[in-house]
Design a protein around this motif. Structure first.
Motif, PDB file in Angstrom:
ATOM      1  N   ASP A 285       0.829  -1.211   0.000  1.00 11.71           N
ATOM      2  CA  ASP A 285       0.000   0.000   0.000  1.00 11.71           C
ATOM      3  C   ASP A 285       0.863   1.261   0.000  1.00 11.71           C
ATOM      4  OD1 ASP A 285       1.089   0.049   2.498  1.00 11.71           O
ATOM      5  OD2 ASP A 285      -0.809   0.059   3.586  1.00 11.71           O
TER       6      ASP A 285
ATOM      7  N   TRP B  13      -5.476  -5.392  -5.486  1.00 11.75           N
ATOM      8  CA  TRP B  13      -4.733  -6.504  -4.909  1.00 11.75           C
ATOM      9  C   TRP B  13      -3.531  -6.877  -5.775  1.00 11.75           C
ATOM     10  CZ3 TRP B  13      -8.881 -10.656  -3.176  1.00 11.75           C
ATOM     11  CH2 TRP B  13      -9.531 -10.175  -2.018  1.00 11.75           C
TER      12      TRP B  13
ATOM     13  N   THR C  79      -3.278  -7.941   2.637  1.00  9.76           N
ATOM     14  CA  THR C  79      -4.641  -7.711   3.129  1.00  9.76           C
ATOM     15  C   THR C  79      -4.751  -8.172   4.575  1.00  9.76           C
ATOM     16  OG1 THR C  79      -5.392  -9.882   2.327  1.00  9.76           O
ATOM     17  CG2 THR C  79      -5.720  -7.992   0.865  1.00  9.76           C
TER      18      THR C  79
END
Lengths: 182, 299
Positions: free
Chosen positions: B107, B218, B234
């Protein structure tokens, strides 16, 4: 990013001409409080002022490249004014249905001879509809001539004058109502 | 006639915004200015457009900007080792050096450029070694370290369990030190009843990876089994495998005592499979009393 921003590096830059948007980074610190202050005093909402400030600077990147003119604080205030008008236009669209339900005819104005209480006047302005706030802000807070106001709003001069009359009437009604209720 | 509304005249008075907002906007502005033309939408005509220009990954408060002595190879290495994705096209200078490139790792944004000694932009090798470490959180420490070494990194410390979690250290081919560490989800033990993993059983894993990559951003790393994939970063961790005859999403719940839990499944009207020993614990496949499939993991 060192290679692109370093002054020595720029002199050896292979770019044909300096990217005009780079000037935005140079004046950012000086311009930010000005742009933010301009927007905050006109929209009276901290979150909205921040959103519009961000929109102003990000839109200025493309604008600086598209219309190469000196990137100055004054120019950025102009971009901010566009963003403010865009915001009110969106609000106006959202409220259009509401407004049509009690749309007002343009009637001749009574002469109004008063000295405004600045604090109350500002509070009153916030309560008006977006189209009235927009035209009054551009005309009075920014002090633009009616023709420029018309340009910003994308209306004809005549329609803008009529809108100003309605906005002044709405302002006066709210202002006098606010005075009597206090 | 004088106009009373002239009293509303408001010259521009500077007002400092919240310093955090100011810092964040500066970063967004730098990205917008330094992004190669055409890499991102330039319009920003409406708020919606402005919000989607940074769709790749939000710039976080602190991001790394690396100097590397071979930026082209670095782009490949970080993709192979850490699953980094390109964000925009690199800016190539006239002399062939890469002046700016951006990658998305998990991220986060990772920026890099070739060395520009004239600007003091030098990599660790030129300075005699790294003066900092990059702390990378992953769901699979051992696999990430293995991939990094296979792609050309030097192993400095093999993965091992520490008080603060599993952790291994590599020096990448450009001299940067990476501390590869287990993400918090993997280091703090789940409680009984926690959802600990989501398994996506799909018919075509390539299509599914493209779909969830586009929709949720993703990224995937190869898993332990054929056509098995680990979703990176995740919470809770998730995986996917292709070739499923019965596509579906199966949650994995943590239990303290698998045998007791399987007995409870049966007495409550569900079906419980036989426990199987997996590298990460004993688990069993179950179906609840209305036909929904799930798995139980004793960890």
């Amino acid at each position: 990013m060192p290679p692109l921003r370093d002054d020595e590096g720029v002199s050896e830059q292979p770019r044909v001409r300096p990217d005009p948007a780079l000037a935005l980074l140079e004046i950012y610190d000086a311009a930010l409080p000005q742009v933010h202050g301009y927007l905050l005093t006109r929209c009276s909402d901290h979150t909205l002022a921040q959103d519009l400030t961000a929109e102003t600077f990000l839109a200025a990147v493309a604008a600086a490249r598209a219309h190469p003119e000196p990137v100055t604080v004054g120019w950025l205030i102009g971009v901010a004014r566009h963003k403010l008008v865009d915001h009110w236009r969106r609000r106006e669209r959202e409220q259009r249905g509401l407004r049509l339900a009690h749309s007002t005819r343009t009637e001749p104005e009574d002469p109004w001879d008063a000295t405004l209480d600045a604090v109350l006047a500002r509070q009153v302005l916030v309560t008006l509809g977006p189209h009235h706030r927009a035209v009054l802000t551009l005309r009075y807070l920014d002090g633009l001539p009616v023709a420029e106001v018309a340009d910003h709003l994308g209306r004809t001069l005549h329609a803008t004058e009529a809108l100003l009359v309605r906005a002044r009437t709405a302002f006066r009604a709210a202002y006098e109502g606010g005075q009597s209720s206090d | 006639m004088t106009d009373p509304l002239d009293a509303l005249r408001t010259p521009v008075t500077p007002v400092d915004p919240d310093p955090r907002f100011a810092a964040e906007l500066r970063v967004r502005l730098e990205r917008a200015v330094l992004a190669p033309p055409g890499a991102r939408p330039q319009g920003n005509k409406t708020r919606g457009d402005a919000m989607t220009t940074a769709v790749d990954a939000p710039m976080q408060t602190l991001s790394s900007y690396l100097a590397v002595d071979d930026a082209r190879r670095a782009l490949e290495f970080y993709a192979a080792a850490f699953g980094a994705r390109r964000s925009g096209e690199p800016i190539v200078m006239d002399d062939g050096r890469i002046g700016h490139a951006e990658l998305i790792v998990g991220d986060s944004v990772l920026m890099l450029a070739d060395e520009f000694p004239e600007a003091g932009h030098l990599g660790p090798r030129a300075r005699g070694g790294p003066s900092q470490s990059l702390y990378l959180r992953v769901s699979d420490v051992d696999g990430t370290v293995r991939r990094a070494v296979a792609a050309g990194a030097e192993l400095e410390r093999a993965p091992a369990d520490h008080d603060y979690g599993r952790n291994g250290v590599v020096i990448d081919p450009f001299g940067h030190r990476w501390m590869i560490s287990a993400s918090p989800a993997a280091t703090t033990g789940p409680r009984h009843g926690d959802l600990v993993y989501l398994t996506h059983a799909v018919a075509d894993s390539e299509r599914a990876r493209a779909f969830y990559g586009a929709v949720l951003g993703w990224t995937f790393s190869p898993g332990r089994v054929e056509d098995g994939w680990q979703v990176e970063g995740t919470n809770p961790p998730a995986g996917m495998w292709g070739g499923a005859e019965q596509p579906g999403i199966e949650p994995v719940y943590s239990v303290e005592d698998l045998d007791a839990a399987l007995a409870a499944v049966r007495t409550s009207g569900g079906q419980a499979g036989d426990p199987q020993q997996r590298p990460y614990g004993r688990m069993a496949e179950c179906v609840d009393d209305q036909g929904i499939r799930f798995q139980l993991l004793e960890s």
